[in-house]
Design an enzyme around this catalytic site. Structure first.
Site, short mmCIF file in Angstrom:
data_model
loop_
_atom_site.label_atom_id
_atom_site.label_comp_id
_atom_site.label_asym_id
_atom_site.label_seq_id
_atom_site.Cartn_x
_atom_site.Cartn_y
_atom_site.Cartn_z
N GLU A 121 0.86 -1.19 0.00
CA GLU A 121 0.00 0.00 0.00
C GLU A 121 0.88 1.22 0.00
OE1 GLU A 121 -1.58 -1.26 3.50
OE2 GLU A 121 -3.20 -2.40 2.57
N TYR A 133 7.98 1.84 -7.51
CA TYR A 133 7.23 0.58 -7.63
C TYR A 133 6.81 0.33 -9.09
CZ TYR A 133 6.76 1.13 -2.53
OH TYR A 133 7.01 1.29 -1.19
C1 LIG Z 1 10.81 5.69 -2.00
C2 LIG Z 1 12.31 5.52 -1.68
C3 LIG Z 1 12.51 4.22 -0.89
C4 LIG Z 1 13.08 5.45 -3.02
O1 LIG Z 1 14.44 5.12 -2.72
P1 LIG Z 1 15.64 5.52 -3.71
O2 LIG Z 1 16.85 4.78 -3.27
O3 LIG Z 1 15.74 6.99 -3.79
O4 LIG Z 1 15.11 4.94 -5.10
P2 LIG Z 1 15.98 4.71 -6.44
O5 LIG Z 1 17.19 5.56 -6.42
O6 LIG Z 1 16.17 3.25 -6.62
O7 LIG Z 1 14.97 5.29 -7.54
C5 LIG Z 1 14.31 4.45 -8.48
C6 LIG Z 1 13.32 5.27 -9.27
O8 LIG Z 1 12.26 5.71 -8.40
C7 LIG Z 1 11.82 7.01 -8.86
N1 LIG Z 1 12.10 8.01 -7.83
C8 LIG Z 1 12.85 7.85 -6.69
N2 LIG Z 1 12.84 9.00 -5.98
C9 LIG Z 1 12.08 9.87 -6.68
C10 LIG Z 1 11.69 11.21 -6.47
N3 LIG Z 1 12.09 11.91 -5.38
N4 LIG Z 1 10.87 11.80 -7.38
C11 LIG Z 1 10.44 11.13 -8.47
N5 LIG Z 1 10.81 9.85 -8.76
C12 LIG Z 1 11.60 9.24 -7.86
C13 LIG Z 1 12.63 7.33 -10.10
O9 LIG Z 1 11.91 6.83 -11.21
C14 LIG Z 1 13.89 6.53 -9.86
O10 LIG Z 1 14.58 6.22 -11.04
P3 LIG Z 1 15.62 7.32 -11.65
O11 LIG Z 1 16.48 7.80 -10.51
O12 LIG Z 1 16.36 6.52 -12.68
O13 LIG Z 1 14.76 8.40 -12.21
C15 LIG Z 1 12.86 6.75 -0.89
O14 LIG Z 1 12.47 7.93 -1.55
C16 LIG Z 1 12.38 6.80 0.54
O15 LIG Z 1 13.00 6.22 1.44
N6 LIG Z 1 11.28 7.55 0.77
C17 LIG Z 1 10.78 7.71 2.18
C18 LIG Z 1 10.10 6.46 2.70
C19 LIG Z 1 8.90 6.06 1.85
O16 LIG Z 1 8.10 6.88 1.43
N7 LIG Z 1 8.79 4.75 1.62
C20 LIG Z 1 7.68 4.16 0.90
C21 LIG Z 1 6.59 3.78 1.83
S1 LIG Z 1 5.22 3.06 0.90
#
Ligand SMILES: CC(C)(COP(=O)(O)OP(=O)(O)OC[C@H]1O[C@@H](n2cnc3c(N)ncnc32)[C@H](O)[C@@H]1OP(=O)(O)O)[C@@H](O)C(=O)NCCC(=O)NCCS
Length: 165
Positions: A121, A133
């Protein structure tokens, strides 16, 4: 937790199964991430306790920073289906592919465990997580109106079907 310099690449990150010793670090990282799922002490205490639901927990540690925790993912393991309960990457390490690496490793483990699908979710407004995702192949299968509190918001239910080799 000590802050560190951003990762330049994933080469120095070790992803491994979490142990009870990692729980306080997981909790500290979760507390820093506003959009993460927030658990209370009781839920964290139960994470590795005997009789608790089976879970798969991976952590990412930065080996160049005395194994500082920089990300984690927690999934609850059903018989045929797993549910991702939380995934967090430390602020300073985001957009380096770490979220992708953690979830890819989880999906690989699900595949090896003959799991048919993985669910989760996510808040409608969590664009970063939704994009991550989507890139990994999850698609929307439902919506739970006003599922979240503080602030109230719909949850999107996402799912990926696992294909076997
Ligand atoms: C969501 C989260 C885990 C992503 O982690 P991350 O290590 O930054 O992700 P990645 O570097 O593997 O990114 C993969 C893709 O996700 C998307 N993405 C990641 N961060 C993004 C942002 N701030 N804005 C838009 N797209 C984003 C992009 O498509 C990215 O690919 P790209 O860098 O080639 O464009 C991180 O932002 C986080 O910890 N957020 C806070 C906790 C949270 O919300 N968790 C989810 C609960 S459901």
């Amino acid at each position: 937790m000590r802050r560190s310099s951003p990762l330049r690449s994933l080469d120095r990150v070790l992803i491994r199964n979490a142990t009870p010793d990692d729980v306080s670090f997981i909790r500290a990282l979760e507390e820093q991430a506003e959009t993460a799922a927030h658990w209370n002490s009781r839920e964290y205490d139960a994470l590795f306790s005997p009789g608790a639901p089976r879970r798969f927990v991976l952590i990412a540690a930065d080996e160049a920073e005395t194994s500082q925790l920089c990300g984690f993912v927690i999934a609850r393991c059903g018989v045929d289906e797993w549910e991702i309960e939380n995934v967090v990457v430390a602020d300073q390490h985001r957009r380096s592919g770490l979220g992708t690496a953690l979830l890819s490793q989880l999906l690989q483990q699900a595949r090896e465990s003959s799991i048919t699908s993985v669910l989760l979710e996510v808040r409608h407004s969590n664009a970063a997580a939704r994009r991550l995702y989507e890139k990994l192949g999850f698609s929307e299968v439902g919506r739970r109106p006003n599922y979240y509190r503080e602030p109230p918001e719909d949850a999107l239910l996402l799912k990926i079907s696992i294909s076997f080799p």
